[in-house]
Design a protein around this motif. Structure first.
Motif, short mmCIF file in Angstrom:
data_model
loop_
_atom_site.label_atom_id
_atom_site.label_comp_id
_atom_site.label_asym_id
_atom_site.label_seq_id
_atom_site.Cartn_x
_atom_site.Cartn_y
_atom_site.Cartn_z
N MET A 124 -18.25 33.74 -16.92
CA MET A 124 -19.51 34.49 -17.09
C MET A 124 -19.30 35.93 -16.63
O MET A 124 -18.86 36.18 -15.52
N THR A 125 -19.63 36.89 -17.49
CA THR A 125 -19.48 38.30 -17.18
C THR A 125 -20.70 38.80 -16.41
O THR A 125 -21.84 38.54 -16.80
N THR A 126 -20.46 39.47 -15.29
CA THR A 126 -21.55 40.03 -14.50
C THR A 126 -21.97 41.37 -15.08
O THR A 126 -21.14 42.25 -15.31
N ARG A 127 -23.25 41.52 -15.33
CA ARG A 127 -23.75 42.79 -15.86
C ARG A 127 -23.84 43.82 -14.75
O ARG A 127 -24.16 43.49 -13.61
N PRO A 128 -23.56 45.09 -15.07
CA PRO A 128 -23.75 46.15 -14.07
C PRO A 128 -25.22 46.29 -13.72
O PRO A 128 -26.11 45.90 -14.49
N VAL A 129 -25.49 46.83 -12.54
CA VAL A 129 -26.86 46.95 -12.03
C VAL A 129 -27.19 48.41 -11.78
O VAL A 129 -26.39 49.16 -11.21
N ALA A 130 -28.38 48.82 -12.21
CA ALA A 130 -28.87 50.18 -11.96
C ALA A 130 -30.16 50.09 -11.15
O ALA A 130 -31.05 49.29 -11.46
N LEU A 131 -30.26 50.91 -10.12
CA LEU A 131 -31.49 51.01 -9.33
C LEU A 131 -32.17 52.33 -9.69
O LEU A 131 -31.55 53.39 -9.59
N VAL A 132 -33.42 52.23 -10.10
CA VAL A 132 -34.18 53.41 -10.54
C VAL A 132 -35.44 53.53 -9.71
O VAL A 132 -36.26 52.61 -9.66
N GLU A 190 -38.04 55.48 -18.71
CA GLU A 190 -37.11 55.71 -19.82
C GLU A 190 -35.68 55.50 -19.38
O GLU A 190 -34.86 54.97 -20.13
N PHE A 191 -35.34 55.92 -18.16
CA PHE A 191 -34.00 55.62 -17.64
C PHE A 191 -33.78 54.11 -17.59
O PHE A 191 -32.71 53.61 -17.98
N ALA A 192 -34.76 53.38 -17.07
CA ALA A 192 -34.62 51.93 -16.99
C ALA A 192 -34.42 51.33 -18.38
O ALA A 192 -33.55 50.46 -18.58
N ARG A 193 -35.18 51.80 -19.36
CA ARG A 193 -35.08 51.28 -20.72
C ARG A 193 -33.70 51.55 -21.32
O ARG A 193 -33.06 50.64 -21.87
N GLN A 194 -33.24 52.78 -21.20
CA GLN A 194 -31.96 53.12 -21.84
C GLN A 194 -30.77 52.49 -21.11
O GLN A 194 -29.78 52.11 -21.74
N LEU A 195 -30.85 52.34 -19.80
CA LEU A 195 -29.79 51.66 -19.08
C LEU A 195 -29.78 50.18 -19.42
O LEU A 195 -28.70 49.57 -19.54
N ALA A 196 -30.95 49.59 -19.60
CA ALA A 196 -31.01 48.19 -20.03
C ALA A 196 -30.40 48.03 -21.42
O ALA A 196 -29.68 47.06 -21.69
N GLU A 218 -44.65 44.92 -15.46
CA GLU A 218 -44.78 45.19 -16.90
C GLU A 218 -43.46 45.72 -17.46
O GLU A 218 -43.01 45.30 -18.53
N VAL A 219 -42.84 46.65 -16.72
CA VAL A 219 -41.54 47.19 -17.15
C VAL A 219 -40.50 46.09 -17.17
O VAL A 219 -39.70 45.98 -18.12
N ALA A 220 -40.48 45.27 -16.12
CA ALA A 220 -39.51 44.17 -16.05
C ALA A 220 -39.66 43.22 -17.24
O ALA A 220 -38.67 42.80 -17.85
N ASP A 221 -40.91 42.88 -17.58
CA ASP A 221 -41.15 41.99 -18.72
C ASP A 221 -40.69 42.63 -20.02
O ASP A 221 -40.09 41.97 -20.89
N GLU A 222 -40.98 43.91 -20.18
CA GLU A 222 -40.57 44.63 -21.39
C GLU A 222 -39.05 44.62 -21.55
O GLU A 222 -38.53 44.34 -22.64
N LEU A 223 -38.33 44.88 -20.47
CA LEU A 223 -36.87 44.95 -20.54
C LEU A 223 -36.26 43.56 -20.76
O LEU A 223 -35.22 43.43 -21.39
N LYS A 224 -36.91 42.55 -20.23
CA LYS A 224 -36.45 41.18 -20.45
C LYS A 224 -36.56 40.81 -21.92
O LYS A 224 -35.64 40.24 -22.52
N GLN A 225 -37.70 41.16 -22.52
CA GLN A 225 -37.94 40.80 -23.91
C GLN A 225 -37.11 41.63 -24.88
O GLN A 225 -36.57 41.11 -25.86
N SER A 226 -36.97 42.93 -24.61
CA SER A 226 -36.31 43.81 -25.56
C SER A 226 -34.80 43.89 -25.39
O SER A 226 -34.07 44.12 -26.36
N ALA A 243 -32.97 41.66 -22.91
CA ALA A 243 -32.45 40.51 -22.16
C ALA A 243 -31.94 40.94 -20.78
O ALA A 243 -31.00 40.35 -20.24
N ALA A 244 -32.56 41.97 -20.21
CA ALA A 244 -32.15 42.48 -18.91
C ALA A 244 -32.96 41.80 -17.81
O ALA A 244 -34.18 41.63 -17.92
N GLU A 245 -32.26 41.42 -16.75
CA GLU A 245 -32.94 40.89 -15.58
C GLU A 245 -33.32 42.05 -14.67
O GLU A 245 -32.53 42.98 -14.48
N SER A 246 -34.52 41.97 -14.08
CA SER A 246 -34.99 43.05 -13.22
C SER A 246 -35.48 42.51 -11.89
O SER A 246 -36.21 41.52 -11.84
#
Length: 256
Positions: free
Chosen positions: A1-9, A19-25, A43-51, A53-56
Motif C-alpha cells: 500500500m502506497t502512503t499518500r503525502p500529507v499537506a497541512l493548510v 483552494e490550496f487544499a483542493r489543488q493539493l488533494a 465541509e471542505v473535508a467532505d468535498e475533498l473526499k468525494q472529488s 478521494a483524499a483523507e482529511s
C-alpha cells in the motif's frame, strides 16, 4: 500500500487556503485542515473526499491562541505522522489604521500573521530537514513591499523571513516559498467588511493564483508573485526610492 503525502493548510476553510487544499488533494495529497470553524472545515473535508478521494484530518485551532498554535506545531513535528507540505495561509483582517485600532486586535493580528508563521515554520523546518524532504509555503502579500501600516509590515516580515529560511534550508531537500498575491477574489474582503478597491483587471482568481504558486514551488522559486500586473508592480517597487514610496502611501491614506 502506497502512503499518500500529507499537506497541512492553515486558514483552509475558505479562499486561498481552501483552494490550496483542493489543488493539493488533486495532486494526490491527504490533508490536515486547520481553521477556527469546525463546520466549514468538515465541509471542505467532505468535498475533498468525494472529488479527490483524499483523507482529511480536521484540526480546529485559533492561531492567535498560543496553546492552540502549539497543538498545530506538535502535529507538524510528529515523526510518526509526517507532514510533507505546510501552507501557512491563515489571515487576519485589520479594518482601521494602526492608531485607531484596539491594541488587542493588533496583537491578535500579529500572533496570526507573524508568530504563527514563525512557530509553524520552525516545527515544520526541523521535521522536514531531518527527513531531507518537504515544502513550506508562506502566504505573504504584495502589500509587504509597501510602507502601509501594520498589516503591510507583517507581510514584509513574512517575505523576508521566508527568504532567510530558504537560504538556511538550502541543500536539505526542503524548499521554502513566499507567495505574494495582490487583490484576490475570495470571501476574505466580504467577511472582514472591507471594500473591494481597484479595477477588475487587478483582481486575481484563487484557482490561477494557487496553480501559479505551485508551479513556482516546483521550479524552486523563493518568492512567487502571481499575475503579470503584480510582477510589474513589484518590479517597479524594487527600484523605487523609499521616500517616494512613503510619500505615495501618505497620499493614498489621505484619500481614504
Amino acid at each position: 500500500m502506497t502512503t499518500r503525502p500529507v499537506a497541512l493548510v492553515t486558514g483552509a476553510s475558505s479562499g486561498i487556503g481552501r483552494e490550496f487544499a483542493r489543488q493539493l488533494a488533486q495532486r494526490g495529497h491527504d490533508l490536515v485542515l486547520v481553521a477556527r470553524n469546525e463546520g466549514r472545515l468538515r465541509e471542505v473535508a467532505d468535498e475533498l473526499k468525494q472529488s479527490c478521494a483524499a483523507e482529511s484530518e480536521v484540526l480546529v485551532a485559533d492561531l492567535s491562541d498560543r496553546p492552540a498554535l502549539q497543538t498545530v506545531a506538535d502535529r507538524l513535528g510528529d515523526a510518526g505522522r509526517p507532514v510533507d507540505v505546510l501552507v501557512n495561509n491563515a489571515g487576519f483582517a485589520l479594518r482601521r489604521r494602526f492608531l485607531r485600532s484596539e491594541l488587542r486586535d493588533e496583537e491578535a493580528a500579529f500572533d496570526v500573521l507573524v508568530r504563527a508563521v514563525l512557530v509553524l515554520s520552525h516545527a515544520a523546518g526541523r521535521a522536514m530537514s531531518e527527513r531531507h524532504h518537504g515544502i513550506i509555503i508562506n502566504v505573504s502579500s504584495v502589500a509587504g513591499f509597501l510602507p502601509s501600516g501594520s498589516y503591510a509590515a507583517a507581510k514584509a516580515w513574512v517575505t523576508t523571513f521566508t527568504e532567510g529560511l530558504a537560504a538556511e534550508l538550502d541543500d536539505t531537500g526542503v524548499t521554502v516559498t513566499a507567495l505574494c498575491p495582490g487583490f484576490t477574489h475570495s470571501e476574505f474582503q466580504a467577511r472582514a467588511g472591507l471594500s473591494t478597491p481597484g479595477p477588475d483587471f487587478m483582481w486575481l482568481d484563487p484557482k490561477d493564483l494557487v496553480a501559479d504558486c505551485l508551479r513556482d514551488v516546483g521550479r524552486g522559486k523563493v518568492v512567487s508573485v502571481p499575475g503579470l500586473q503584480y510582477k510589474a508592480i513589484v518590479g517597479l517597487l524594487d527600484i523605487a526610492p523609499r521616500p517616494l514610496m512613503r510619500r505615495a502611501a501618505q497620499i493614498a491614506r489621505r484619500r481614504r
